[in-house]
Design an enzyme around this catalytic site. Sequence first.
Site, PDB file in Angstrom:
ATOM      1  N   GLU A 313       9.050  11.956 -18.464  1.00  0.00           N
ATOM      2  CA  GLU A 313       8.502  13.289 -18.716  1.00  0.00           C
ATOM      3  C   GLU A 313       9.425  14.346 -18.124  1.00  0.00           C
ATOM      4  O   GLU A 313       9.660  14.342 -16.908  1.00  0.00           O
ATOM      5  CB  GLU A 313       7.110  13.442 -18.086  1.00  0.00           C
ATOM      6  CG  GLU A 313       6.006  12.699 -18.799  1.00  0.00           C
ATOM      7  CD  GLU A 313       4.644  13.007 -18.203  1.00  0.00           C
ATOM      8  OE1 GLU A 313       3.664  12.950 -18.944  1.00  0.00           O
ATOM      9  OE2 GLU A 313       4.556  13.304 -16.986  1.00  0.00           O
ATOM     10  N   CYS A 314       9.947  15.240 -18.940  1.00  0.00           N
ATOM     11  CA  CYS A 314      10.755  16.376 -18.514  1.00  0.00           C
ATOM     12  C   CYS A 314      11.944  15.926 -17.660  1.00  0.00           C
ATOM     13  O   CYS A 314      12.974  15.528 -18.198  1.00  0.00           O
ATOM     14  CB  CYS A 314       9.885  17.411 -17.803  1.00  0.00           C
ATOM     15  SG  CYS A 314      10.659  19.043 -17.692  1.00  0.00           S
TER      16      CYS A 314
END
Length: 433
Positions: A313-314
């Site tokens: 994530e990110c």
Amino acid sequence: MRGFVLAGTASGVGKTVATLAVCRAFQREGRVVQPAKAGPDFIDPSHHTAATWRASRTLDPWLQGEAGLLRNYYRGSGDVCVVEGMMGLYDGTTSTAAVAEALSLPVVLVVDAKAGMESVAATALGFREYAARADRDVDVVGVVAQRAHGGRHERGIREALPDGLDYFGRIPPRDDLEIPDRHLGLLMGDESPLSADALDAAADCLDAAALFDAARAPPKPDDAEDPAESTGATVAVADDAAFRFVYPGTRERLRERAEVVAFAPTLGDDLPDCDGVYLPGGYPELHADALAKSPALDVLADRAADGLPVLGECGGLMALAESLTTVEGETHGMAGVLPAEVRMHERYQALDHVELRARSEGTLTARAGEAIRGHEFHYSGADVADDARFAFDVARGSGIDGEHDGLTEYRTLGTYAHVHAESGAFDRFVESL
């Protein structure tokens, strides 16, 4: 558990410092404090945890829905829950006001009193009256005056407040009650915690007894959480200075559904034996050199090519890319699992709640056609290969290229969106291992 929301008149008014001071005031009275944060932020909760030694609950109607909001509130415990708001009280589609309404909690308004006295009362009155005019069920019960001196300054504020608006105290204007910031927001709580002396000085100026009396308990949720049966799988979760953006509810759900093994790529840890890997968001750009030299990323690349499920994530997406270029122009090799080159920018590239819809083949975190909600806030951009494959179409937000998110290769998925466990994404992930 009784609670209230500490809301601001605007961003930057000093909500985090006020929240930490209020928590300190309660602790000195022997009360167990449960901190919480309205909205999707990771950074302010790190300060809550540094000050209270308790994980701060994430309360966001977009990420969790109203039922999930209540469940996450009651996953906390203590005598009183102090919920720090986001932005100004009424700002945003899933505003602090929406959180207060959904939980039926009273609102204590943090007002910057640096250059005002009677105007503090006028501001608070306006925020209270706006609720009625906008048909909002928001109960503004009083104020904490930020950056207010004692003596005449404090008396002027207190005496100007009309009936129905209580004065709960002030935060004194002190240099040691300021938290430095950088891109994405404040420094993390373990990087720049407020000192005990500073928090004690602020707590001295607050009426903890009156704040506790103003608190109320939300209704219990009608629907229970889904049974949390363990899958027997082992999930390796990156946990170090580069990967630190994880919601408490996500950690809890992963531990309920699988055995969780933490590892620290920037500290030279190898990738543990596992059935799947979760790389949360964080600050890989600040530790790009250490990541480039990490043996864990080399092993991860090999195992991902062999079909090991990996979710990033990110910051996790950035670490899974081929390279990461800093603002200073230094390029570092990353895991090379996903066909993208990531570059940091001076200005943020996306900031929004997002909604993603899984494409026809489905993905690690959602079934085909399923919508999933999350949040994005990043200063990096990804230049992806022409033949890159995406798992999601973007219904709201920016994603990776404005139309898609979820870059995928082998059984690896990298998104710019952070999602909460209430979305079901992590249940889907562990069930796929």
